[in-house]
Each structure stands twice: as structure tokens, then as C-alpha cells.
Design an enzyme around this catalytic site. Structure first.
Site, PDB file in Angstrom:
ATOM      1  N   SER A  18       0.845  -1.208   0.000  1.00  0.00           N
ATOM      2  CA  SER A  18       0.000   0.000   0.000  1.00  0.00           C
ATOM      3  C   SER A  18       0.873   1.247   0.000  1.00  0.00           C
ATOM      4  CB  SER A  18      -0.863  -0.022   1.267  1.00  0.00           C
ATOM      5  OG  SER A  18      -1.370   1.261   1.564  1.00  0.00           O
ATOM      6  N   TYR A  22      -3.400  -0.034  10.053  1.00  0.00           N
ATOM      7  CA  TYR A  22      -3.252  -0.405   8.642  1.00  0.00           C
ATOM      8  C   TYR A  22      -1.834  -0.094   8.160  1.00  0.00           C
ATOM      9  CZ  TYR A  22      -4.509  -0.549   3.631  1.00  0.00           C
ATOM     10  OH  TYR A  22      -4.590  -0.836   2.279  1.00  0.00           O
TER      11      TYR A  22
HETATM   12  P1  NAP Z   1     -12.058  -4.913  -0.498  1.00  0.00           P
HETATM   13  O1  NAP Z   1     -12.813  -4.460  -1.694  1.00  0.00           O
HETATM   14  O2  NAP Z   1     -12.504  -4.536   0.860  1.00  0.00           O
HETATM   15  O3  NAP Z   1     -11.864  -6.527  -0.580  1.00  0.00           O
HETATM   16  C1  NAP Z   1     -11.181  -7.152   0.465  1.00  0.00           C
HETATM   17  C2  NAP Z   1     -11.209  -8.657   0.228  1.00  0.00           C
HETATM   18  O4  NAP Z   1     -10.531  -9.298   1.309  1.00  0.00           O
HETATM   19  C3  NAP Z   1     -12.604  -9.219   0.168  1.00  0.00           C
HETATM   20  O5  NAP Z   1     -12.686 -10.192  -0.865  1.00  0.00           O
HETATM   21  C4  NAP Z   1     -12.765  -9.918   1.523  1.00  0.00           C
HETATM   22  O6  NAP Z   1     -13.575 -11.038   1.385  1.00  0.00           O
HETATM   23  C5  NAP Z   1     -11.342 -10.364   1.800  1.00  0.00           C
HETATM   24  N1  NAP Z   1     -11.075 -10.595   3.219  1.00  0.00           N
HETATM   25  C6  NAP Z   1     -11.036  -9.672   4.204  1.00  0.00           C
HETATM   26  N2  NAP Z   1     -10.723 -10.277   5.362  1.00  0.00           N
HETATM   27  C7  NAP Z   1     -10.577 -11.609   5.098  1.00  0.00           C
HETATM   28  C8  NAP Z   1     -10.259 -12.753   5.889  1.00  0.00           C
HETATM   29  N3  NAP Z   1     -10.034 -12.667   7.209  1.00  0.00           N
HETATM   30  N4  NAP Z   1     -10.203 -13.951   5.279  1.00  0.00           N
HETATM   31  C9  NAP Z   1     -10.433 -14.065   3.962  1.00  0.00           C
HETATM   32  N5  NAP Z   1     -10.728 -13.023   3.144  1.00  0.00           N
HETATM   33  C10 NAP Z   1     -10.800 -11.811   3.728  1.00  0.00           C
HETATM   34  O7  NAP Z   1     -10.558  -4.381  -0.609  1.00  0.00           O
HETATM   35  P2  NAP Z   1      -9.695  -3.948  -1.878  1.00  0.00           P
HETATM   36  O8  NAP Z   1      -9.745  -2.469  -2.041  1.00  0.00           O
HETATM   37  O9  NAP Z   1     -10.025  -4.840  -3.022  1.00  0.00           O
HETATM   38  O10 NAP Z   1      -8.232  -4.277  -1.313  1.00  0.00           O
HETATM   39  C11 NAP Z   1      -7.628  -5.536  -1.533  1.00  0.00           C
HETATM   40  C12 NAP Z   1      -6.216  -5.428  -0.977  1.00  0.00           C
HETATM   41  O11 NAP Z   1      -5.557  -4.303  -1.554  1.00  0.00           O
HETATM   42  C13 NAP Z   1      -6.187  -5.193   0.538  1.00  0.00           C
HETATM   43  O12 NAP Z   1      -5.063  -5.855   1.085  1.00  0.00           O
HETATM   44  C14 NAP Z   1      -5.981  -3.671   0.646  1.00  0.00           C
HETATM   45  O13 NAP Z   1      -5.354  -3.324   1.865  1.00  0.00           O
HETATM   46  C15 NAP Z   1      -5.079  -3.437  -0.517  1.00  0.00           C
HETATM   47  N6  NAP Z   1      -5.032  -2.075  -1.038  1.00  0.00           N
HETATM   48  C16 NAP Z   1      -6.186  -1.455  -1.413  1.00  0.00           C
HETATM   49  C17 NAP Z   1      -6.088  -0.167  -1.973  1.00  0.00           C
HETATM   50  C18 NAP Z   1      -7.295   0.612  -2.416  1.00  0.00           C
HETATM   51  O14 NAP Z   1      -7.149   1.842  -2.631  1.00  0.00           O
HETATM   52  N7  NAP Z   1      -8.436  -0.001  -2.575  1.00  0.00           N
HETATM   53  C19 NAP Z   1      -4.843   0.425  -2.152  1.00  0.00           C
HETATM   54  C20 NAP Z   1      -3.701  -0.249  -1.702  1.00  0.00           C
HETATM   55  C21 NAP Z   1      -3.813  -1.516  -1.175  1.00  0.00           C
HETATM   56  P3  NAP Z   1     -14.889 -11.273   2.313  1.00  0.00           P
HETATM   57  O15 NAP Z   1     -15.144 -10.029   3.112  1.00  0.00           O
HETATM   58  O16 NAP Z   1     -15.952 -11.597   1.356  1.00  0.00           O
HETATM   59  O17 NAP Z   1     -14.524 -12.429   3.172  1.00  0.00           O
HETATM   60  C1  GCO Z   2      -6.949   5.232   3.245  1.00  0.00           C
HETATM   61  C2  GCO Z   2      -7.061   4.304   2.069  1.00  0.00           C
HETATM   62  C3  GCO Z   2      -5.695   3.769   1.704  1.00  0.00           C
HETATM   63  C4  GCO Z   2      -5.823   2.822   0.532  1.00  0.00           C
HETATM   64  C5  GCO Z   2      -4.507   2.276   0.124  1.00  0.00           C
HETATM   65  C6  GCO Z   2      -3.586   3.332  -0.377  1.00  0.00           C
HETATM   66  O1  GCO Z   2      -7.859   5.228   4.091  1.00  0.00           O
HETATM   67  O2  GCO Z   2      -5.943   5.968   3.280  1.00  0.00           O
HETATM   68  O3  GCO Z   2      -7.959   3.253   2.349  1.00  0.00           O
HETATM   69  O4  GCO Z   2      -5.129   3.123   2.786  1.00  0.00           O
HETATM   70  O5  GCO Z   2      -6.631   1.764   0.861  1.00  0.00           O
HETATM   71  O6  GCO Z   2      -3.933   1.476   1.085  1.00  0.00           O
HETATM   72  O7  GCO Z   2      -2.468   2.679  -0.956  1.00  0.00           O
END
Ligand code: NAP
Ligand code: GCO
Length: 266
Positions: free
Chosen positions: A147, A160
């Protein structure tokens, strides 16, 4: 030299955790397009059934498993099921994760532990479950979804940021400890991506204006847009493929330039 062969995942089994929707779903779609067999997990049967339908609609033969990745016994059972159903996991994407946006002074230790458990400890648990087969095969790819918060902090995301900073270092340590077995462990650091996880930061205000955080991110991103989950597909295919066999312990930021930019002048 057919350079595209270096990006082929034909014959590989790819486990993407938390790939019922969001970033995980898009990464799984990208890996499938490169030839991988997709297996994924989530916690709810409803999400799993919807995801299977969504994968089928895209012509992807994915197989889902109900598994809470914080539970080591469930993870070991899932990895064993995958091994008997399709063979050993060749590519692991530790994607599943949550965020809790709570000021540190208001956050309970329980809330902090839950984020660490899912976003960091679970990546250790799932990696530890698939590594023995990779060591035996003298081949494997692990991709940890880090992230911006692997590098930067901000208000309300202490747990986080601690988890994602730890995930960056776990990535480097797996690379260090298992690189001699031809196993590469790298990270992808997405910028701000439009998924359910960031939906609260993009909600339109009651007066029809953009959410202040939405405007903030657009001013901090040279690309002047939020990323989409599809923006991450190419990086995932690259780090999962032979094209990256000499890349190890690297975090590839796919952030539209945020980390390079001081932010738009007012
Ligand atoms: P999301 O839409 O909230 O999806 C999260 C996924 O993780 C869901 O499929 C959820 O499945 C699963 N999950 C959560 N806790 C779990 C557990 N204990 N066991 C199994 N599955 C679990 O999140 P996203 O935005 O796609 O993010 C995916 C990854 O990218 C995360 O690691 C997040 O930190 C990272 N990330 C996101 C962003 C962003 O801007 N969106 C940026 C940087 C990094 P269920 O709830 O259905 O079980
Ligand atoms: C926040 C956001 C970020 C993104 C991502 C950025 O609240 O700042 O959720 O944490 O999820 O991780 O890279």
C-alpha cells in the site's frame, strides 16, 4: 525470441486471497488471461457464490474456497484441498485485507490486532502454507499487496500502516530466505484504487460536491484520477511470470505517481 512467452502463466495454479471482488478479483482476472488456473478464497458463502458467477461471466474457470485466512487450520485445509483438486499452488497473491479508519487514541487494542491479524499475520500464515511445495519444486511466486501506507502515514490508519509496513518487510524477508530455491517474493503497492474499501472516501456530499478526501487524492496524484483494479493487472502478471525471475524483494508501486509528487500547488 517470443517475448510474450515470458509472461505466460500456462499450467500454473494461482491462489489469490480475498478475490471475490475488488482488487483481488481484477488480479485473478489478469492472471487467468495469462493462462493461470485461479483458485481464491473469501469468508462468506454469499460472496463466494456471487464471485463464481462473476468469474463465469468473464469466461474464467475459477474455484472458490471458504476460508478465513487468519485461521491457520482453515488455511492448511484449503491449501491441501487445492493441492488435491488442481496440484500445488505455484503463485500466491496475498491480497485479502481490511482497514479500520479510527484515530489512534480512539482505537482499541482489539481493533489494532484485528487489522494486523488479517493484513499481516495472515500473509505469513498463507505464505508458510504454500512455501513447502514451492521449495520442493524449486520454483514459486509470492506477491504481497502492500500500500501507499507501506511508505507513508496519515491520520486514522495507524493499524493499517503498521500492517502494510510490516508486509513490505515480510516481502523482503521471504525474498531473502527463499530466493535460493528460485522463489521470488515481491509486492505491489497500489495507490488509491476505486473499490468497496475506499468507497467511504469517495462518497458524494449531500450538496453534490466531491468528498474532501476525493479532491485531496486527485490533487496528490499526477494522473489526476483514482486507480481502477484493472490498473493492477499488468503488474500482477509481470510479477507472477518468468519475466520477473530475477526480481526479488521489490515493491512495485502502481500509484499514478503519488509517491513521486509533492501535490498540486493550491
Ligand atoms: P475490499 O474491496 O474490501 O476486498 C477485500 C477482500 O478481502 C474481500 O474479498 C474480503 O472477502 C477479503 N477478506 C477480508 N478479510 C478476510 C479474511 N479474514 N479472510 C479471507 N478473506 C478476507 O478491498 P480492496 O480495495 O479490493 O483491497 C484488496 C487489498 O488491496 C487489501 O489488502 C488492501 O489493503 C489493498 N489495497 C487497497 C487499496 C485501495 O485503494 N483499494 C490500495 C492499496 C492496497 P470477504 O469479506 O468476502 O470475506
Ligand atoms: C486510506 C485508504 C488507503 C488505501 C490504500 C492506499 O484510508 O488511506 O484506504 O489506505 O486503501 O492502502 O495505498
Amino acid at each position: 525470441m517470443d517475448i510474450m512467452k515470458m509472461f505466460s502463466l500456462e499450467g500454473k495454479v494461482a491462489l489469490v486471497t480475498g478475490a471475490a471482488y475488488g482488487i483481488g478479483f481484477a488480479i485473478a482476472e489478469g492472471l487467468a488471461s495469462a493462462g493461470a488456473k485461479i483458485v481464491f478464497n473469501c469468508r462468506s458463502t454469499q460472496h463466494l457464490e456471487q464471485a463464481m458467477a462473476d468469474y463465469r461471466e468473464k469466461g474464467i474457470d475459477a474455484t472458490g474456497y471458504i476460508c478465513d485466512i487468519t485461521k491457520e487450520d482453515e488455511v492448511l485445509k484449503m491449501v491441501e484441498s487445492i493441492r488435491s483438486d488442481f496440484g500445488p499452488v505455484n503463485i500466491l497473491v496475498n491480497n485479502a485485507g481490511i482497514i479500520k479508519r479510527i484515530p489512534m487514541l480512539d482505537m482499541s487494542a482489539e481493533d489494532f490486532r484485528q487489522v494486523i491479524d488479517i493484513d499481516l499475520t495472515a500473509a505469513f500464515i498463507v505464505s508458510k502454507a504454500v512455501l513447502p511445495d514451492m521449495v520442493k519444486a524449486r520454483s514459486g511466486k509470492i506477491i504481497n499487496i502492500c500500500s501507499m501506507m507501506s511508505e507513508l502515514g496519515r491520520e486514522t490508519v495507524s493499524a493499517y500502516a503498521a500492517a502494510k509496513g510490516g508486509l513490505k518487510m515480510l516481502t523482503k524477508n521471504i525474498a531473502s530466505e527463499y530466493g535460493s530455491y528460485n522463489i521470488q517474493c515481491n509486492g505491489i503497492g497500489p495507490g488509491y484504487i476505486a473499490t468497496p474499501q475506499t468507497a467511504p472516501l469517495r462518497e458524494m456530499q449531500s450538496d453534490g460536491s466531491r468528498h474532501p478526501f476525493d479532491s485531496f487524492i486527485l490533487a496528490k496524484t499526477p494522473a489526476e484520477r483514482w486507480g481502477t483494479p484493472e490498473d493492477l493487472m499488468g503488474a500482477a502478471v509481470y510479477l507472477a511470470s518468468p519475466a520477473s525471475d530475477f526480481v526479488n524483494g521489490h515493491i512495485l508501486y502502481v500509484d499514478g505517481g503519488i509517491l513521486a509528487y509533492i501535490g498540486k500547488q493550491p
